[in-house]
Scaffold this motif. Structure first.
Motif, PDB file in Angstrom:
ATOM      1  N   MET A   1       0.970  -1.242  -0.029  1.00 39.79           N
ATOM      2  CA  MET A   1       0.080  -0.015  -0.048  1.00 39.79           C
ATOM      3  C   MET A   1       0.979   1.189   0.066  1.00 39.79           C
ATOM      4  SD  MET A   1      -2.759   1.233   2.981  1.00 39.79           S
ATOM      5  CE  MET A   1      -3.847  -0.118   2.710  1.00 39.79           C
ATOM      6  N   LYS A   2       0.379   2.237  -0.841  1.00 45.13           N
ATOM      7  CA  LYS A   2       1.322   3.442  -1.001  1.00 45.13           C
ATOM      8  C   LYS A   2       0.467   4.676  -0.371  1.00 45.13           C
ATOM      9  CE  LYS A   2       3.578   6.619  -4.178  1.00 45.13           C
ATOM     10  NZ  LYS A   2       3.793   6.804  -5.605  1.00 45.13           N
ATOM     11  N   ILE A   3       0.716   5.388   0.750  1.00 46.44           N
ATOM     12  CA  ILE A   3       0.171   6.454   1.151  1.00 46.44           C
ATOM     13  C   ILE A   3       1.145   7.657   0.811  1.00 46.44           C
ATOM     14  CG2 ILE A   3      -0.571   7.543   3.337  1.00 46.44           C
ATOM     15  CD1 ILE A   3      -0.947   4.833   4.561  1.00 46.44           C
ATOM     16  N   GLU A   4       0.226   8.529   0.288  1.00 46.66           N
ATOM     17  CA  GLU A   4       0.984  10.094  -0.165  1.00 46.66           C
ATOM     18  C   GLU A   4       0.375  11.053   0.004  1.00 46.66           C
ATOM     19  OE1 GLU A   4       2.772  12.024  -4.502  1.00 46.66           O
ATOM     20  OE2 GLU A   4       1.538  10.106  -4.394  1.00 46.66           O
ATOM     21  N   VAL A   5       0.932  12.032   0.952  1.00 48.34           N
ATOM     22  CA  VAL A   5       0.042  13.278   1.128  1.00 48.34           C
ATOM     23  C   VAL A   5       0.756  14.367   0.097  1.00 48.34           C
ATOM     24  CG1 VAL A   5       0.258  15.216   3.066  1.00 48.34           C
ATOM     25  CG2 VAL A   5       0.344  12.874   3.693  1.00 48.34           C
ATOM     26  N   ILE A   6      -0.328  15.162  -0.338  1.00 46.06           N
ATOM     27  CA  ILE A   6      -0.373  15.896  -1.412  1.00 46.06           C
ATOM     28  C   ILE A   6      -0.938  17.019  -1.398  1.00 46.06           C
ATOM     29  CG2 ILE A   6      -0.062  14.125  -3.417  1.00 46.06           C
ATOM     30  CD1 ILE A   6      -2.806  14.280  -3.950  1.00 46.06           C
ATOM     31  N   GLY A   7      -0.481  18.246  -2.071  1.00 45.85           N
ATOM     32  CA  GLY A   7      -1.080  19.814  -2.056  1.00 45.85           C
ATOM     33  C   GLY A   7      -1.869  19.917  -3.078  1.00 45.85           C
ATOM     34  N   LYS A   8      -1.737  19.193  -4.233  1.00 48.01           N
ATOM     35  CA  LYS A   8      -2.666  19.287  -5.354  1.00 48.01           C
ATOM     36  C   LYS A   8      -3.228  17.955  -5.722  1.00 48.01           C
ATOM     37  CE  LYS A   8      -0.789  23.545  -7.175  1.00 48.01           C
ATOM     38  NZ  LYS A   8      -0.426  24.368  -8.485  1.00 48.01           N
ATOM     39  N   MET A   9      -3.987  17.617  -6.593  1.00 46.22           N
ATOM     40  CA  MET A   9      -4.704  16.508  -7.013  1.00 46.22           C
ATOM     41  C   MET A   9      -4.615  16.624  -8.557  1.00 46.22           C
ATOM     42  SD  MET A   9      -6.091  13.556  -6.361  1.00 46.22           S
ATOM     43  CE  MET A   9      -6.641  13.273  -4.869  1.00 46.22           C
ATOM     44  N   GLU A  10      -4.218  15.588  -8.961  1.00 44.51           N
ATOM     45  CA  GLU A  10      -4.213  15.449 -10.550  1.00 44.51           C
ATOM     46  C   GLU A  10      -5.974  15.125 -10.843  1.00 44.51           C
ATOM     47  OE1 GLU A  10      -4.144  14.814 -14.278  1.00 44.51           O
ATOM     48  OE2 GLU A  10      -4.774  12.947 -13.341  1.00 44.51           O
ATOM     49  N   ARG A  11      -6.308  15.855 -11.605  1.00 47.68           N
ATOM     50  CA  ARG A  11      -7.785  15.960 -11.821  1.00 47.68           C
ATOM     51  C   ARG A  11      -8.342  14.653 -12.577  1.00 47.68           C
ATOM     52  NH1 ARG A  11     -10.471  20.583 -10.436  1.00 47.68           N
ATOM     53  NH2 ARG A  11     -11.975  20.183 -11.988  1.00 47.68           N
ATOM     54  N   GLY A  12      -7.630  14.045 -13.478  1.00 47.83           N
ATOM     55  CA  GLY A  12      -8.155  12.891 -13.909  1.00 47.83           C
ATOM     56  C   GLY A  12      -8.425  11.957 -12.825  1.00 47.83           C
ATOM     57  N   LEU A  13      -7.459  11.862 -11.804  1.00 51.96           N
ATOM     58  CA  LEU A  13      -7.801  10.745 -10.741  1.00 51.96           C
ATOM     59  C   LEU A  13      -8.958  11.401  -9.747  1.00 51.96           C
ATOM     60  CD1 LEU A  13      -6.866   8.420  -8.790  1.00 51.96           C
ATOM     61  CD2 LEU A  13      -5.011   9.899  -8.056  1.00 51.96           C
ATOM     62  N   GLY A  14      -8.671  12.632  -9.371  1.00 53.52           N
ATOM     63  CA  GLY A  14      -9.631  13.024  -8.276  1.00 53.52           C
ATOM     64  C   GLY A  14     -10.949  13.367  -8.847  1.00 53.52           C
ATOM     65  N   TYR A  15     -11.154  13.602 -10.310  1.00 61.07           N
ATOM     66  CA  TYR A  15     -12.509  13.732 -10.716  1.00 61.07           C
ATOM     67  C   TYR A  15     -12.861  13.252 -12.102  1.00 61.07           C
ATOM     68  CZ  TYR A  15     -12.233  17.367  -7.293  1.00 61.07           C
ATOM     69  OH  TYR A  15     -12.014  18.228  -5.960  1.00 61.07           O
ATOM     70  N   ALA A  16     -12.062  12.345 -12.518  1.00 58.30           N
ATOM     71  CA  ALA A  16     -12.413  11.533 -13.623  1.00 58.30           C
ATOM     72  C   ALA A  16     -12.320  12.560 -14.846  1.00 58.30           C
ATOM     73  CB  ALA A  16     -13.381  10.801 -13.663  1.00 58.30           C
ATOM     74  N   GLU A  17     -11.372  13.588 -14.721  1.00 59.33           N
ATOM     75  CA  GLU A  17     -11.548  14.760 -15.814  1.00 59.33           C
ATOM     76  C   GLU A  17     -10.649  14.292 -16.689  1.00 59.33           C
ATOM     77  OE1 GLU A  17     -11.964  19.454 -15.134  1.00 59.33           O
ATOM     78  OE2 GLU A  17      -9.799  18.895 -15.437  1.00 59.33           O
ATOM     79  N   ALA A  18     -10.952  13.203 -17.538  1.00 62.38           N
ATOM     80  CA  ALA A  18     -10.139  12.763 -18.628  1.00 62.38           C
ATOM     81  C   ALA A  18     -10.753  12.086 -19.691  1.00 62.38           C
ATOM     82  CB  ALA A  18      -9.047  11.858 -17.848  1.00 62.38           C
ATOM     83  N   CYS A  19     -10.161  11.802 -20.792  1.00 64.63           N
ATOM     84  CA  CYS A  19     -10.633  10.917 -21.817  1.00 64.63           C
ATOM     85  C   CYS A  19      -9.226  10.240 -22.473  1.00 64.63           C
ATOM     86  CB  CYS A  19     -11.176  11.966 -23.294  1.00 64.63           C
ATOM     87  SG  CYS A  19     -12.722  12.819 -22.543  1.00 64.63           S
ATOM     88  N   PHE A  20      -9.742   9.128 -23.252  1.00 62.96           N
ATOM     89  CA  PHE A  20      -8.623   8.281 -23.696  1.00 62.96           C
ATOM     90  C   PHE A  20      -8.948   7.729 -24.961  1.00 62.96           C
ATOM     91  CE2 PHE A  20     -11.005   5.299 -21.377  1.00 62.96           C
ATOM     92  CZ  PHE A  20     -10.921   4.139 -21.983  1.00 62.96           C
ATOM     93  N   GLU A  21      -7.936   7.444 -25.878  1.00 64.30           N
ATOM     94  CA  GLU A  21      -8.048   6.623 -26.816  1.00 64.30           C
ATOM     95  C   GLU A  21      -7.098   5.361 -26.905  1.00 64.30           C
ATOM     96  OE1 GLU A  21      -9.787   7.365 -29.681  1.00 64.30           O
ATOM     97  OE2 GLU A  21     -11.030   8.854 -28.592  1.00 64.30           O
ATOM     98  N   THR A  22      -7.308   4.195 -27.482  1.00 62.91           N
ATOM     99  CA  THR A  22      -6.694   2.971 -27.564  1.00 62.91           C
ATOM    100  C   THR A  22      -6.727   2.471 -29.048  1.00 62.91           C
ATOM    101  OG1 THR A  22      -7.476   2.400 -25.351  1.00 62.91           O
ATOM    102  CG2 THR A  22      -6.268   0.934 -26.698  1.00 62.91           C
ATOM    103  N   PHE A  23      -5.410   2.253 -29.512  1.00 66.20           N
ATOM    104  CA  PHE A  23      -5.187   1.853 -30.822  1.00 66.20           C
ATOM    105  C   PHE A  23      -3.843   1.112 -31.103  1.00 66.20           C
ATOM    106  CE2 PHE A  23      -4.446   6.361 -30.140  1.00 66.20           C
ATOM    107  CZ  PHE A  23      -3.111   6.475 -30.134  1.00 66.20           C
ATOM    108  N   ARG A  24      -3.877   0.675 -32.294  1.00 67.63           N
ATOM    109  CA  ARG A  24      -2.373  -0.052 -32.745  1.00 67.63           C
ATOM    110  C   ARG A  24      -1.619   1.052 -33.386  1.00 67.63           C
ATOM    111  NH1 ARG A  24      -4.457  -5.687 -33.912  1.00 67.63           N
ATOM    112  NH2 ARG A  24      -2.375  -5.991 -35.042  1.00 67.63           N
ATOM    113  N   VAL A  25      -0.173   1.024 -33.178  1.00 69.14           N
ATOM    114  CA  VAL A  25       0.632   1.552 -34.066  1.00 69.14           C
ATOM    115  C   VAL A  25       1.237   0.212 -34.901  1.00 69.14           C
ATOM    116  CG1 VAL A  25       2.552   3.032 -34.258  1.00 69.14           C
ATOM    117  CG2 VAL A  25       0.800   3.616 -32.542  1.00 69.14           C
ATOM    118  N   ILE A  26       1.156   0.442 -36.126  1.00 63.11           N
ATOM    119  CA  ILE A  26       1.715  -0.737 -36.797  1.00 63.11           C
ATOM    120  C   ILE A  26       2.474  -0.222 -37.944  1.00 63.11           C
ATOM    121  CG2 ILE A  26       0.849  -2.775 -38.457  1.00 63.11           C
ATOM    122  CD1 ILE A  26      -1.605  -2.936 -37.013  1.00 63.11           C
ATOM    123  N   ARG A  27       3.726  -0.624 -38.007  1.00 61.16           N
ATOM    124  CA  ARG A  27       4.747  -0.248 -38.926  1.00 61.16           C
ATOM    125  C   ARG A  27       4.957   1.428 -38.822  1.00 61.16           C
ATOM    126  NH1 ARG A  27       2.814  -4.731 -40.818  1.00 61.16           N
ATOM    127  NH2 ARG A  27       4.585  -6.538 -41.341  1.00 61.16           N
ATOM    128  N   GLY A  28       4.575   2.022 -37.713  1.00 60.84           N
ATOM    129  CA  GLY A  28       4.611   3.594 -37.658  1.00 60.84           C
ATOM    130  C   GLY A  28       3.439   4.236 -37.782  1.00 60.84           C
TER     131      GLY A  28
END
Length: 260
Positions: A1-28
């Motif tokens: 278990m990791k416990i970390e005390v922080i002053g700021k929160m990454e908003r993707g972790l804190g509020y799911a303020e994030a989007c993503f894409e998943t794909f293959r890279v084939i021969r560049g």
């Protein structure tokens, strides 16, 4: 278990303020990158996070570099979140945070077995791959123990946990409409634009007399469904999906062997 005390929160972790894409890279090369970029922008605009052409060019280059560490065929997940900010929903964040995950792609050649599972939430239209959406998916999967699931809602088919579903019936390929709350898949969109697949309401009963079922996603392109486990037992549906693979074959960023 990791416990970390922080002053700021990454908003993707804190509020799911994030989007993503998943794909293959084939021969560049990335298949249909402009469509991935447009979908990512649509999602981030909901958070007032803007990406200009320069940002997108840097994202593309970063994905290509990350993929190169894994040879000619790599799987990439690109996540953009709101960055670090002080406490509070509307605290001003810093620069968006970009995270690129990469790994060698390993094909799964055997037809997949799916479990039919009821989606208990009212389906809502989806315009992008919001990180928050997958929290509900993860909770729905807890009682199943795996992600090879085909969701339905009130006897209508939706999509798999991380893929769209294509159903061949009466000599034609069909897929549930976006209004049903399905994933706005890039491969799905390409097949529809090519006239190979048509949108429609797809009742669960179609599983009993269809000719073939396939999954589509930018990670594996097209994958045949071998069987579906439902309350009525095991439905065997390992039909051919040549029309789908032929439609995609030959484009940049698509594997030469569509079974790989």
């Amino acid at each position: 278990m990791k416990i970390e005390v922080i002053g700021k929160m990454e908003r993707g972790l804190g509020y799911a303020e994030a989007c993503f894409e998943t794909f293959r890279v084939i021969r560049g090369e990335i298949f249909a990158w402009p469509l991935h970029a447009a979908r990512l922008q649509r999602g981030l605009q909901a958070f007032s996070i803007g990406l200009n052409d320069g940002h997108l060019a840097r994202l593309y280059a970063g994905c290509i570099r990350a993929a190169a560490d894994h040879g000619h065929d790599a799987l990439i997940r690109l996540t953009v979140s709101g960055g670090e900010a002080p406490w509070g929903l509307f605290a001003a964040g810093g620069e968006p945070v970009i995270r690129i995950q990469s790994m060698p792609y390993h094909a799964q050649l055997q037809p997949v077995q799916l479990t039919l599972l009821e989606w208990h939430h009212p389906p809502a239209a989806r315009v992008a791959k919001f990180t928050a959406d997958y929290a509900l998916t993860l909770r729905a999967l807890q009682g199943v123990g795996h992600a090879n699931v085909l969701f339905s809602h009130e006897q209508q088919l939706l999509c798999a946990a991380t893929a769209n579903v294509m159903i061949r019936r009466g000599g034609q390929w069909w897929t549930p409409a976006l209004s049903a709350g399905v994933l706005p898949g890039i491969i799905r969109q390409q097949l529809i634009l090519a006239g190979v697949v048509h949108e429609a309401a797809c009742p669960v009963t179609w599983l009993e007399d269809c000719e073939a079922i396939a999954l589509t996603a930018s990670g594996f392109f097209v994958r045949n469904v071998g069987s579906i486990i439902s309350e009525k037992g095991v439905l065997m549906k390992a039909g051919r999906c040549d029309e789908l693979t032929t439609c995609l074959a030959g484009h940049a960023g698509v594997p030469e062997d569509m079974d790989a």
